[in-house]
Motif scaffolding. Structure first.
Motif, short mmCIF file in Angstrom:
data_model
loop_
_atom_site.label_atom_id
_atom_site.label_comp_id
_atom_site.label_asym_id
_atom_site.label_seq_id
_atom_site.Cartn_x
_atom_site.Cartn_y
_atom_site.Cartn_z
N GLN A 16 0.83 -1.20 0.00
CA GLN A 16 0.00 0.00 0.00
C GLN A 16 0.87 1.26 0.00
O GLN A 16 0.64 2.19 -0.78
N TYR A 17 1.90 1.29 0.87
CA TYR A 17 2.77 2.47 0.92
C TYR A 17 3.54 2.64 -0.39
O TYR A 17 3.76 3.76 -0.85
N GLU B 194 1.21 4.12 -3.00
CA GLU B 194 1.02 5.56 -2.76
C GLU B 194 2.23 6.36 -3.22
O GLU B 194 2.10 7.44 -3.80
N TYR B 195 3.43 5.82 -2.97
CA TYR B 195 4.67 6.56 -3.26
C TYR B 195 5.01 6.51 -4.75
O TYR B 195 5.28 7.55 -5.37
N PRO C 18 2.88 9.91 -0.95
CA PRO C 18 3.20 9.03 0.18
C PRO C 18 2.48 9.44 1.46
O PRO C 18 2.28 10.63 1.72
N SER C 19 2.08 8.43 2.26
CA SER C 19 1.39 8.71 3.52
C SER C 19 2.29 8.50 4.74
O SER C 19 1.90 8.83 5.85
N VAL C 20 3.49 7.92 4.52
CA VAL C 20 4.44 7.72 5.63
C VAL C 20 5.83 8.18 5.19
O VAL C 20 6.14 8.19 4.00
N TYR D 70 8.97 3.37 5.91
CA TYR D 70 8.91 2.34 4.86
C TYR D 70 10.15 1.43 4.95
O TYR D 70 10.04 0.20 4.91
#
Length: 668
Positions: free
Chosen positions: A19-20, A23-24, A30-32, A37
């Motif tokens: 998932q990360y 997103e990236y 990105p959410s984190v 990561y």
């Protein structure tokens, strides 16, 4: 930690990392933080190392690169990867639009997409799992680079739906990755890559996937190889579905209803192109409706429903420092401009072709001139013209030599030719270039025997003609620089395998003047063996469609040479095949097959035969295999997941067979 707990934790980490990563690398949102990561990835790596039985092929950890490969396996594309026709100006685009509308009517819309400057790839998924990735190759046969493609983090290893699908895209190296890679190579004293396209291709053809992983490649998907698998009705709808599955597509695309809107889109990107974080070399325009694509069909090389607009070449000014001469395979002397290094279309250029002496005279080129340089088609550097007004008087006239720069034989200009030519058959440069041609992909296709290795073998006097390639020993090869046990074993295996090539590959490899790959295939089919071809008269040859007087004279002259007979005998002694191995096509008039004179269309997934195998077998029986269904179609062979072509055949009342019926008729 016990096995069950580890399994639960590993699944949790994989889902989070996938998932990360999506997103990236796909959403660019990105959410984190990167550190989080990286921490999760290290935890997953440690758990998989501790419990290797829990490692899966779609784990995010495979992206760091796996074991070193021995060689790349060949992959036959189920659906050929065709190249696109080119447009270079507004009129070319309007002509394309006119042809499309004449064929399918005025209710047409187009999808305009950026033409990414990278390496075309095909990705295959079964039940949502990435199982194979390949290069385009020659459009029919590519190379299996699955391990390297898995290192590209924007390629999903598992899709959001369990679909079986083949998708096409362009793998590329972003500008930042390219600059960082060349900086590292410069520090190490290694040769720098000329441009991001070459760097991407070189990275994906590394036998060590860890090298590909280190180079931070990316990908944009631009199409579905088997749109019938998802029952898509439009190209734009197919792209939206790719987004839904988790693929990365290029969002800088637009649907246009008129050619004027297409041209506006093209002009806009000519200006905006330099500001992108990746290289593009044009705009691709495709008919949106898949039914209309089917109706338009394809030529042997390219679809009639798409065209690639190539951006105008960027022109820059630099100094012509010198003119070097090279001797080609056929003895032609080619002058090359040596330039003060200058950036052109994103890459540094130091050399440019001058073609021949007449061009140098026509453009009044002198050593020391300020010259305008561009890349023809954004690829090949050439000198456009001279800035004569900037001359200082120190410029030097250039004169072509009277003798060959390699062997010092007298140069000649044959009737009707502009090029100077060395006609010494023992000229070392011609022999070396001929050897390089012989092992090339379209000829004998000997992997591992590239230009550098051939030049090295030739310089060491280990090979003097093509027959010597088949006399090379393990001991001789191991004595060469950068040749280890594994690479030598692979090379000897490739040389041995090339002995089984069909006759046309050998004919093309021999470099008979005027005989290209297509003519070599025609000759191989017609005569069947080297012996019969060698005995053919000029009259026999020109009686064949596609063989003209000039080619016939060249073939007869080649086989009249005593040296040619001796060379062929050496190849026979080495075990090189001298016969045509393919199926000989049968004319409709000579065939009593049910396929004789009929137009057949293949659609859907065949289980027993590949699409190419079915095509060859039908054509060998006098049939003609077409790419689209029309009123002229006699028969449609429908495999699994057949889509719009099957629907159109049923609508037109055309006879439809399944693969079982096809095999039954082929085996009669």
């Amino acid at each position: 930690m016990d096995l069950q707990t580890a399994e639960t934790k590993i699944e949790e980490l994989r889902n989070l990392l996938n998932q990360y990563g999506y997103e990236y690398y796909v959403l660019d949102n990105p959410s984190v933080p990167d550190a989080e990561y990286d921490r999760l990835m290290q935890e997953l790596l440690m758990l998989e190392e501790q419990f290797p039985e829990l490692k899966s092929p779609d784990s995010p950890t495979v992206r760091v690169g796996g074991a070193i490969l021995d060689m790349f396996e060949k992959v036959e594309h189920r659906i050929p990867m065709l190249s696109l026709g080119n447009a270079f100006n507004e009129q070319d685009l309007r002509d394309f639009d006119r042809r499309v509308r004449q064929a399918v009517g005025d209710q047409v819309s187009y999808v305009c997409e950026l033409k990414i400057d990278g390496l075309a790839v095909s990705l295959r998924y079964e039940d949502g799992l990435f199982i194979q990735g390949a290069t385009r190759g020659d459009g029919t046969i590519g190379e299996d680079i699955t391990a390297n493609l898995k290192t590209i983090k924007s390629i999903p290893l598992r899709l959001k739906e369990a679909v079986s699908i083949e998708v096409r895209g362009e793998a590329f190296m972003p500008k930042r990755s390219f600059e960082a890679l060349n900086e590292v190579r410069k520090e190490r004293g290694e040769e720098q890559f000329a441009n991001p396209r070459n760097a991407a291709a070189g990275s994906l053809r590394q036998l060590d996937p860890k090298i590909a992983a280190s180079r931070r490649l990316d990908v944009f998907l631009y199409g579905i190889g088997n749109p019938e698998a998802i029952r898509a009705v439009s190209h734009s709808g197919g792209l939206d579905y790719l987004d839904h599955l988790g693929f990365k597509t290029n969002k800088e695309r637009r649907k246009s209803k008129t050619i004027d809107e297409v041209i506006e889109f093209v002009h806009g990107w000519v200006e905006k192109r330099p500001h992108l974080p990746y290289e593009i070399d044009g705009i691709v325009i495709k008919v949106d409706s898949l039914a209309q694509q089917d109706e338009l069909g394809t030529t042997a090389k390219s679809p009639r429903w798409a065209i690639a607009y190539k951006f105008p070449a960027e022109e820059v000014v630099t100094t012509l420092l010198d003119i070097e001469l090279s001797v080609g395979r056929t003895g032609v002397i080619t002058p090359t401009a040596i330039l003060t290094p200058v950036k052109v279309a994103g890459t540094t250029v130091q050399r440019a072709s001058l073609h021949n002496e007449d061009l140098i005279r026509e453009k009044d080129i002198k050593i020391g001139d300020q010259v305008v340089v561009k890349k023809a088609g954004d690829i090949i550097p050439e000198v456009v013209n001279v800035l004569a007004e900037q001359r200082t008087g120190a410029e030097i006239d250039f004169h072509m030599p009277t003798d060959c720069p390699e062997c010092e034989s007298e140069l000649v200009r044959l009737d009707g030719e502009v090029a100077l030519r060395c006609i010494n058959p023992k000229c070392p440069a011609q022999i070396r270039e001929g050897l390089i041609h012989f092992v090339s992909r379209d000829a004998m296709n000997i992997d591992g025997l590239g230009e550098k290795v051939i030049s090295q073998l030739f310089a060491e006097k280990l090979i003097g003609d093509v027959a010597d390639i088949y006399k090379l020993t393990r001991e001789q090869l191991l004595a060469l620089e950068r040749m280890g046990e594994k690479s030598v074993s692979n090379l000897l295996a490739a040389i041995e395998a090339s002995k089984n090539n069909s006759l046309e590959k050998l004919l093309f490899g021999l470099g008979i003047r005027h005989v290209g790959a297509k003519a070599a295939k025609t000759l191989a089919i017609e005569f069947g063996s080297m012996e019969k071809l060698a005995a053919a008269s000029k009259e026999d040859l020109i009686a064949i469609n596609e063989i003209g007087n000039k080619m016939a004279d060249s073939i007869v002259s080649f086989f009249e040479q005593e040296e040619a007979g001796e060379l062929i005998q050496e190849l026979i002694t080495a075990g090189v095949n001298m016969d045509y191995k393919g199926a000989k096509p049968v004319s409709a008039a000579d065939s009593d097959s049910i396929f004789a004179g009929k137009t057949v269309v293949l659609t859907g997934k065949l289980e027993v035969l590949t699409r190419n195998e079915a095509k060859e077998k039908i054509e060998a029986l006098g049939g003609n295999v077409a790419g689209s269904v029309s009123k002229k179609t006699h028969l449609v062979i429908a495999g699994a997941d057949a889509g719009s072509k099957l629907a159109k055949a049923q609508e037109l009342g055309i006879e439809v067979w399944d693969e079982e019926k096809l095999l039954e008729e082929l085996n009669k």
